[in-house]
Design an enzyme around this catalytic site. Structure first.
Site, mmCIF file in Angstrom:
data_model
loop_
_atom_site.group_PDB
_atom_site.id
_atom_site.type_symbol
_atom_site.label_atom_id
_atom_site.label_comp_id
_atom_site.label_asym_id
_atom_site.label_seq_id
_atom_site.Cartn_x
_atom_site.Cartn_y
_atom_site.Cartn_z
ATOM 1 N N THR A 185 32.463 10.174 15.568
ATOM 2 C CA THR A 185 32.999 11.658 15.666
ATOM 3 C C THR A 185 32.898 11.800 17.244
ATOM 4 O O THR A 185 32.214 11.621 17.934
ATOM 5 C CB THR A 185 32.439 12.631 14.896
ATOM 6 O OG1 THR A 185 32.920 14.004 15.414
ATOM 7 C CG2 THR A 185 30.996 12.555 15.262
ATOM 8 N N GLU A 328 29.497 14.500 10.006
ATOM 9 C CA GLU A 328 28.112 14.316 9.684
ATOM 10 C C GLU A 328 27.655 14.679 8.276
ATOM 11 O O GLU A 328 26.652 14.193 7.916
ATOM 12 C CB GLU A 328 27.459 14.855 10.763
ATOM 13 C CG GLU A 328 27.289 14.777 12.027
ATOM 14 C CD GLU A 328 28.506 15.106 13.015
ATOM 15 O OE1 GLU A 328 29.437 15.477 12.474
ATOM 16 O OE2 GLU A 328 28.557 15.335 14.021
ATOM 17 N N LYS A 436 39.333 21.628 18.856
ATOM 18 C CA LYS A 436 39.873 20.833 18.117
ATOM 19 C C LYS A 436 41.281 21.127 17.902
ATOM 20 O O LYS A 436 41.975 22.471 17.713
ATOM 21 C CB LYS A 436 39.331 21.182 16.574
ATOM 22 C CG LYS A 436 39.391 20.300 15.713
ATOM 23 C CD LYS A 436 38.733 20.162 14.425
ATOM 24 C CE LYS A 436 38.253 18.857 14.015
ATOM 25 N NZ LYS A 436 37.753 19.140 12.551
ATOM 26 N N TRP A 441 39.507 15.962 17.908
ATOM 27 C CA TRP A 441 38.686 16.654 19.016
ATOM 28 C C TRP A 441 39.061 16.154 20.475
ATOM 29 O O TRP A 441 39.774 15.253 20.840
ATOM 30 C CB TRP A 441 37.311 16.154 18.776
ATOM 31 C CG TRP A 441 36.541 16.327 17.681
ATOM 32 C CD1 TRP A 441 36.205 15.613 16.609
ATOM 33 C CD2 TRP A 441 36.104 18.008 17.221
ATOM 34 N NE1 TRP A 441 35.648 16.512 15.605
ATOM 35 C CE2 TRP A 441 35.415 17.903 16.082
ATOM 36 C CE3 TRP A 441 36.232 18.749 17.962
ATOM 37 C CZ2 TRP A 441 35.023 18.941 15.628
ATOM 38 C CZ3 TRP A 441 35.755 20.176 17.784
ATOM 39 C CH2 TRP A 441 35.021 20.014 16.185
#
Ligand code: AMP
Length: 537
Positions: A185, A328, A436, A441
């Protein structure tokens, strides 16, 4: 006294066996890059997975826990590769093709990938970075055509793989806590970070997600959310557990292409980020069309706006199920499912309720805390850092020595939220300094570092501000002399440092930037000041 029940590890190879035994004749549909649709039986595709696994084991030498990477869209090849890798006990590493070259190199090297499966569209991407990889790893192109490359020697086509006679007879027996898949991520500061899911966490998440999304044996689900982004919110595993029909959209995700797919195949559940649905809704409205087969659109990744909730309901009789989660968290954390209570409300009240990110799934504890880590009341007013805990939530990042959760096991999501007396949660802000855009991202810090490298810029600050199409876009504020700063030049300079889609939508010259007592930029103030800047343009 302990209960007297059996131990039966929760693993994905068991899930694959289960699907092979029970849903072999169930079908899914996949669309190729050329737009053609093809129907597949799960049994046939999982047989292909066995061939791929045999090839990986015997020709490439993949062993338990080796990382098998994919850079691919949602299609049948990607699905077959998913289960080949995990079923043989390797770790599936799904890579986001929108990463720019330095990040791609970093991720492949950091994960120590042993092989990469790629969609033919991404061959130039991997060729461009190949010389910078730590190892000359084999590349398998997801095509049934012959393939060659001037840059990569050990390149194979999927055709070679499927022709392999080295079929795997039985899926691996593996500990339920073993690693199953890996997803990086960029929603953190610094380099992208890896989240390593276990077999058990994936199975538990799949059970919870199947129930929360409300799939049944008749469901047909269109995951527009990519299989490289947190396993398409778990849909490949949900399909094997429930036998539902998947509709894999391939690379074309614009409004017209999605409508054509929906109109032909008639799915009842759609899943994706708001930007995608905005494209679809605009197309429907411009062409005076409605969605007849769809009951539910699951929206997450960014906040679902009120207007979108209303338009889906009033024009298309579709319930927008708002969800929240993160890489996550496997990813599902909360959902605002349709309930009798909700459907009995006045429409306006209901739409407002649906803007909340919803109630936690069983298995996800949530709380909000103040700056001293005191738990805040669930009064719908107090807001603070949103923390989570549960069996499909990450404890530490891949290869990190330190835990990411606090002493009591709570993980700070970086989101700021309010929890209401009825238990539902609403995200009100983001504490993390990342932006975002369209579900992906952008690092404000990387952009700032790039901007201060330009000679006329003394200081730079990047904030995410609301945007009508992309939800959020970067705005660059620079301390510079407005009369001499050449914005076009600055943009060109940035273009050589970051991906094109990261470029700020506007550059504003200021005489100074606000700082807190410790010298940190006060981005909250700037976000507030410029919140309408791109909405009004
Ligand atoms: P990712 O790990 O890329 O899936 O991003 C997770 C982050 O996206 C969360 O921590 C939130 O900041 C944001 N996010 C996800 N879903 C929502 C939502 N429904 N509303 C607002 N923000 C969301």
């Amino acid at each position: 006294m302990k209960g007297n029940m059996m131990e039966w590890g929760l693993t994905i190879p068991k899930l694959i066996n289960f699907a092979e035994e029970n849903f072999a004749d169930n079908t899914f549909v996949s669309r190729s890059a050329d737009g053609s649709l093809k129907s597949y039986k799960y049994g046939h595709s999982l047989q292909n997975s066995r061939k791929i696994a045999g090839f990986l084991k015997n020709k490439i030498g993949i062993n338990l826990t080796d990382r098998v990477a994919t850079i691919a869209w949602n299609d049948s090849y990607h699905l077959e590769t998913y289960f080949a890798a995990i079923g043989m006990g390797a770790v599936l590493h799904t890579i986001n093709p929108r990463l720019f070259p330095e990040q791609l190199i970093y991720i492949i090297n950091h994960a120590e990938d042993k092989v990469v499966f790629i969609d033919p569209l991404f061959l130039p991407l991997i060729e461009g970075v190949y010389s910078k990889l730590d190892h000359k790893i084999p590349i398998i192109v997801l095509t049934e055509e012959e393939i060659s490359s001037e840059v990569i020697d050990n390149i194979y086509s999927y055709k070679d793989v499927l022709a392999s006679e080295e079929i795997i007879e039985s899926w691996v027996e593996i500990d339920e806590d073993a690693a199953a898949s890996l997803c990086y991520t960029s929603g953190t500061t610094g380099n992208p970070k890896g989240v390593l899911y276990s077999h058990k966490s994936t199975i538990l998440h799949t059970w919870a997600a199947s129930g929360a999304i409300g799939v049944n044996s008749m469901s047909m689900v269109l995951p527009v959310v990519p299989m490289f982004h947190v396993n398409a919110w778990g849909t490949p595993y949900i399909a094997l557990m429930t036998g539902i029909k998947l509709l894999l959209p391939g690379p074309a995700l614009d409004g017209a292409s999605l409508y054509e797919l929906i109109d032909t195949e008639k799915p009842d559940i759609l899943m994706g980020v708001p930007t995608v649905w905005l494209g679809l809704l605009n197309y429907l409205s411009e062409n005076d069309l409605t969605l007849s087969s769809v009951n539910q659109v699951m929206v997450g990744g960014s906040a679902a706006p009120y207007a979108m909730i209303k338009e889906f309901d009033e024009k298309h009789d579709v319930f927008l199920t708002h969800g929240w989660g993160m890489t996550e968290m496997s990813p599902l954390g909360t959902m605002m499912q349709p309930t009798r209570r909700l459907l009995e409300m006045k429409k306006d009240d209901r739409y407002n309720m649906q803007t909340r990110q919803g109630f936690p799934l069983f298995g996800v504890d949530i709380k909000t805390v103040d700056e001293e880590n005191n738990t805040l009341p669930r009064d719908g007013v107090a807001n603070g850092a949103l923390k989570v805990r549960g069996p499909w939530i990450m404890e530490s990042y891949f290869k990190s020595d330190s835990k990411s959760s606090d002493k009591k096991g709570w993980f700070d999501t970086g989101d700021v939220a309010t929890i209401f007396p009825d238990g539902s949660m609403q995200i009100v802000d983001r504490a993390k300094d990342v932006i975002k855009s369209g579900g992906e991202w952008i690092s404000s810090i990387d952009l700032e570092n790039a901007a201060v490298g330009y000679s006329d810029v003394q200081e730079a600050c990047v904030v995410g501000v609301p945007h009508p199409k992309w939800d959020e876009r970067p705005l660059l504020l620079v301390v510079a002399d407005e009369s001499t700063l050449n914005k076009e030049d600055l943009l060109k300079f940035l273009e050589s440092k970051v991906a094109k889609w990261w470029l700020p939508d506007d550059i504003i010259c200021v005489s100074e930037l606000p700082h807190g007592a410790t010298g940190k930029l006060l981005k909250v103030e700037l976000r507030e000041e410029y919140k309408n800047h791109l909405m009004e343009k």
